[in-house]
Design a protein around this motif. Structure first.
Motif, PDB file in Angstrom:
ATOM      1  N   TRP A 114      37.626  47.310  55.627  1.00 34.52           N
ATOM      2  CA  TRP A 114      37.069  47.685  54.650  1.00 34.52           C
ATOM      3  C   TRP A 114      34.836  47.160  54.001  1.00 34.52           C
ATOM      4  O   TRP A 114      35.788  46.638  52.988  1.00 34.52           O
ATOM      5  CB  TRP A 114      37.058  49.100  53.708  1.00 34.52           C
ATOM      6  CG  TRP A 114      38.153  49.761  55.317  1.00 34.52           C
ATOM      7  CD1 TRP A 114      39.254  49.885  55.063  1.00 34.52           C
ATOM      8  CD2 TRP A 114      37.802  51.096  55.790  1.00 34.52           C
ATOM      9  NE1 TRP A 114      40.299  50.674  56.156  1.00 34.52           N
ATOM     10  CE2 TRP A 114      39.094  51.161  56.233  1.00 34.52           C
ATOM     11  CE3 TRP A 114      36.606  51.265  56.069  1.00 34.52           C
ATOM     12  CZ2 TRP A 114      38.590  52.349  57.089  1.00 34.52           C
ATOM     13  CZ3 TRP A 114      37.254  52.682  57.060  1.00 34.52           C
ATOM     14  CH2 TRP A 114      37.745  53.163  57.460  1.00 34.52           C
ATOM     15  N   ASP A 124      28.160  51.438  48.343  1.00 28.35           N
ATOM     16  CA  ASP A 124      27.723  52.572  47.924  1.00 28.35           C
ATOM     17  C   ASP A 124      27.230  52.078  46.142  1.00 28.35           C
ATOM     18  O   ASP A 124      25.868  53.000  45.948  1.00 28.35           O
ATOM     19  CB  ASP A 124      29.131  52.748  47.074  1.00 28.35           C
ATOM     20  CG  ASP A 124      29.936  54.283  47.636  1.00 28.35           C
ATOM     21  OD1 ASP A 124      29.737  54.816  47.867  1.00 28.35           O
ATOM     22  OD2 ASP A 124      30.672  53.334  48.929  1.00 28.35           O
ATOM     23  N   THR A 137      29.897  54.073  52.916  1.00 33.92           N
ATOM     24  CA  THR A 137      29.652  54.860  51.302  1.00 33.92           C
ATOM     25  C   THR A 137      30.754  56.463  51.159  1.00 33.92           C
ATOM     26  O   THR A 137      31.505  56.680  52.331  1.00 33.92           O
ATOM     27  CB  THR A 137      28.456  55.202  51.027  1.00 33.92           C
ATOM     28  OG1 THR A 137      28.189  56.538  51.730  1.00 33.92           O
ATOM     29  CG2 THR A 137      27.058  54.912  50.769  1.00 33.92           C
ATOM     30  N   LEU A 138      31.363  56.093  50.409  1.00 35.72           N
ATOM     31  CA  LEU A 138      32.162  56.939  49.722  1.00 35.72           C
ATOM     32  C   LEU A 138      31.165  58.566  49.781  1.00 35.72           C
ATOM     33  O   LEU A 138      30.205  58.704  50.033  1.00 35.72           O
ATOM     34  CB  LEU A 138      32.541  57.497  48.548  1.00 35.72           C
ATOM     35  CG  LEU A 138      34.354  56.085  48.514  1.00 35.72           C
ATOM     36  CD1 LEU A 138      34.150  56.184  46.680  1.00 35.72           C
ATOM     37  CD2 LEU A 138      35.153  56.232  48.708  1.00 35.72           C
ATOM     38  N   SER A 156      32.503  48.685  50.989  1.00 32.60           N
ATOM     39  CA  SER A 156      31.744  49.883  50.211  1.00 32.60           C
ATOM     40  C   SER A 156      30.537  49.393  50.315  1.00 32.60           C
ATOM     41  O   SER A 156      30.228  48.177  49.063  1.00 32.60           O
ATOM     42  CB  SER A 156      32.593  50.455  49.184  1.00 32.60           C
ATOM     43  OG  SER A 156      31.630  50.838  48.771  1.00 32.60           O
ATOM     44  N   PHE A 165      38.996  48.358  48.012  1.00 31.88           N
ATOM     45  CA  PHE A 165      38.248  47.719  48.858  1.00 31.88           C
ATOM     46  C   PHE A 165      38.310  46.676  48.272  1.00 31.88           C
ATOM     47  O   PHE A 165      38.796  46.542  47.378  1.00 31.88           O
ATOM     48  CB  PHE A 165      36.774  48.621  48.251  1.00 31.88           C
ATOM     49  CG  PHE A 165      36.317  49.754  49.409  1.00 31.88           C
ATOM     50  CD1 PHE A 165      35.981  50.250  50.458  1.00 31.88           C
ATOM     51  CD2 PHE A 165      36.981  50.993  48.246  1.00 31.88           C
ATOM     52  CE1 PHE A 165      35.735  51.065  51.204  1.00 31.88           C
ATOM     53  CE2 PHE A 165      36.440  52.086  49.208  1.00 31.88           C
ATOM     54  CZ  PHE A 165      35.607  51.903  49.953  1.00 31.88           C
ATOM     55  N   LEU A 202      36.035  51.894  42.820  1.00 30.58           N
ATOM     56  CA  LEU A 202      36.384  50.902  44.465  1.00 30.58           C
ATOM     57  C   LEU A 202      37.177  50.441  44.471  1.00 30.58           C
ATOM     58  O   LEU A 202      38.616  49.746  45.350  1.00 30.58           O
ATOM     59  CB  LEU A 202      35.033  50.438  44.458  1.00 30.58           C
ATOM     60  CG  LEU A 202      33.668  51.441  44.820  1.00 30.58           C
ATOM     61  CD1 LEU A 202      33.125  51.109  45.301  1.00 30.58           C
ATOM     62  CD2 LEU A 202      33.666  52.525  46.414  1.00 30.58           C
TER      63      LEU A 202
END
Length: 568
Positions: free
Chosen positions: A34, A38, A271-272, A36, A67, A62
């Motif tokens: 993963w 964001d 992204t979240l 991120s 992450f 995060l």
């Protein structure tokens, strides 16, 4: 205005020629890597981009979620991003097991600036990109294919040399042929082969090749076909970590990501909650929880999802939709009567065997797994039925209605819901129950009672002092139990009454426990329920009978004590 014939303006996407595709029969049994994005891709999509304080809060969140790769900014394009990257490194805010990623265009001065921002980093991914799509080559950059490849190769050479000049950092190289999904497949492979060879990737020093759906323009199965085709045809696949970066223009970003992982992708950038340009990036929370429902731990911790959602809402200044999968305030909530009834039955079976495989209707996961309670699973409005009403009474007030009483009382609540036109809270339901059953003490009420029996006799004698309209008198009767004796006593006073059904249970625990009795009686040929509570089960049973008589004899329509004002 929409065209009557959109085919004059738009063309369907040309599918990949992959008749022997293998991905449809694959199953995701391990989570992808993963990353991120964001703090970069998601941040660029905000009306009000995050400041240092909000960026740091988001970064810390995060890390807490788990992450290990976090794209923290575009330092060559923004002083705010540059300063944030420097603060992470200089203030030692990046855990040793976390790699920060930064993005740069394939331009020499921007690459230089990017490496300035990363000076002293422990672990870093340098992510470089250039557009490879034919429209962008022609319209935006005015380059042909060889020139496009040269841009990527030159940037790779520069990055490779700068990495070698700073051995104190554990470097990873990432290249993205931007707009991969609208690039000719053979050209995408050609440019990646050139970049890989220039960088010198190997099985021991892999590079990330990120294949983005920069604009989602086809069904998700096409993206999966492209990834499988790419993985089959690219040279030295074992030297690459194949990453996908799905956007959500068609609303199928999550499906596209799942299918591409089935097709061979090793890594997902997203992204979240899916925040990103246009309709957003792929939603990593949904992806992760989809895996979780299939028995695969995603490697990310969403055990307490509500605080995560609130923190992201603060940092992004954007609300999370109440129907957002797994996360929204209403996703584990049922208002529909049929849904509520099914959930109630599933939860009852779950209570009998709490260690069994999860199988509750309408709930794909146990809300407790993401830190949600069962309190909001069932809520009542005008669309609800008996299942929701009885569930709330049982879960929050310890009242276990028999089936027929549940049906009867749900009609009472339905009238209230129709009248107020809003959601009916658990407290309102309970008050309605009290008003309708427990508070029915006129005209008859129990003052006291006394039981007696002869040794070895199956018969008991009950003497009860009852009040009618405030005037007391004593009645007595015999029967094979207290309730039967009380009914005999009532009959001797001229009341036409018989017991149809009876249920009882304790409510509460220890010294605070009380008995609650549900009595269905036939009075003057009419079946009616009454409910009584008392520390004594005998007293509770007698009160239940008198509740039923009072409800039957009542000639006034007394509406439950709930108004529209009490909803607010």
């Amino acid at each position: 205005m929409m065209l009557k014939d959109p085919s004059t303006k738009y063309r369907p996407f040309v599918a990949v020629d992959l008749p022997d595709r293998q991905w449809p029969s694959q199953r995701i049994e391990t989570p992808p890597q993963w990353c991120s994005v964001d703090l970069r891709d998601g941040n660029q999509a905000l009306i009000d981009p995050m400041d240092q304080e909000r960026k740091q809060r988001f970064f810390d969140l995060l890390v807490k979620i788990g992450f290990k790769q976090i794209e923290v900014g575009f330092p060559s394009a923004s002083q705010t991003d540059f300063d944030f990257v420097r603060s992470l490194i200089e203030e030692d805010k990046v855990p040793d097991d976390v790699t920060i990623q930064v993005l740069t265009q394939a331009r020499p001065h921007l690459i230089e600036r990017t490496f300035e921002s990363l000076k002293g980093a422990k672990n870093a991914i340098v992510h470089v990109y250039n557009a490879t799509d034919p429209v962008f080559r022609r319209v935006v950059f005015n380059v042909d294919k060889p020139q496009c490849i040269q841009i990527a190769v030159d940037a790779t050479t520069q990055i490779r040399d700068l990495m070698k000049a700073a051995p104190e950092t554990n470097w990873t190289f990432q290249y993205s042929p931007e707009l991969f999904t609208t690039t000719e497949m053979d050209f995408a492979v050609e440019i990646v082969n050139a970049v890989r060879e220039t960088f010198g990737a190997s099985a021991d020093n892999k590079m990330i090749v990120n294949l983005p759906a920069t604009v989602e323009c086809a069904t998700p199965n096409n993206y999966a076909d492209q990834i499988e085709w790419f993985c089959r045809n690219v040279e030295h696949r074992d030297h690459l970590i194949v990453s996908v970066h799905p956007h959500n223009d068609r609303g199928t970003g999550v499906a596209a990501a799942e299918l591409t992982v089935m097709a061979g992708a090793d890594r997902v950038e997203g992204t979240l909650f899916g925040n990103g340009e246009r309709t957003g990036n792929v939603d990593i929370v949904t992806l992760a929880m989809n895996l979780y429902t299939q028995g695969v731990h995603p490697g990310l911790d969403f055990s307490n999802i509500t605080p995560i959602m609130r923190e992201v809402e603060h940092c992004n200044q954007l609300p999370v939709h109440p129907r957002h999968p797994y996360v929204g305030d209403l996703v584990f909530t049922a208002f529909s009567g049929s849904h509520q009834d099914a959930i109630k039955k599933g939860m009852a079976l779950r209570k009998e065997d709490p260690d069994s495989v999860w199988a509750v209707p309408y709930l794909p996961i146990d809300p407790l797994d993401v830190g949600r309670s069962y309190e909001a699973v069932i809520r009542v409005n005008s669309q609800s039925g008996k299942g929701g009403v009885s569930y709330l009474l049982e879960q929050e007030h310890g009242i276990e209605l028999p089936r027929r009483l549940s049906m009867e009382f749900s009609l009472v609540v339905q009238e209230v819901a129709d009248r107020v036109g809003k959601e009916i809270t658990s407290a309102m339901i309970y008050q309605t129950f009290v008003d309708e059953y427990l508070a029915k003490t006129e005209p008859y009420s129990l003052v006291s009672h006394r039981l007696s029996s002869e040794p070895d006799s199956p018969t008991v004698t009950l003497e009860a002092c009852i009040a009618k309209d405030g005037e007391r008198h004593t009645i007595s009767g015999e029967g094979n139990g207290p309730l039967a004796a009380f009914v005999k006593a009532l009959r001797s006073e001229g009341h036409d009454i018989e017991i149809i059904d009876y249920h009882e249970h304790s409510r509460g625990q220890g010294a605070d426990a009380e008995a609650i009795a549900y009595v269905e009686v036939r009075v003057k040929g009419e079946a009616v329920f009454g409910v009584g509570t008392d520390e004594s089960i005998t007293s509770a049973s007698i009160k239940g009978v008198m509740s039923a008589i009072n409800r039957c004899l009542s000639t006034e329509e007394v509406a439950p004590n709930v108004t529209a004002d009490s909803v607010a």
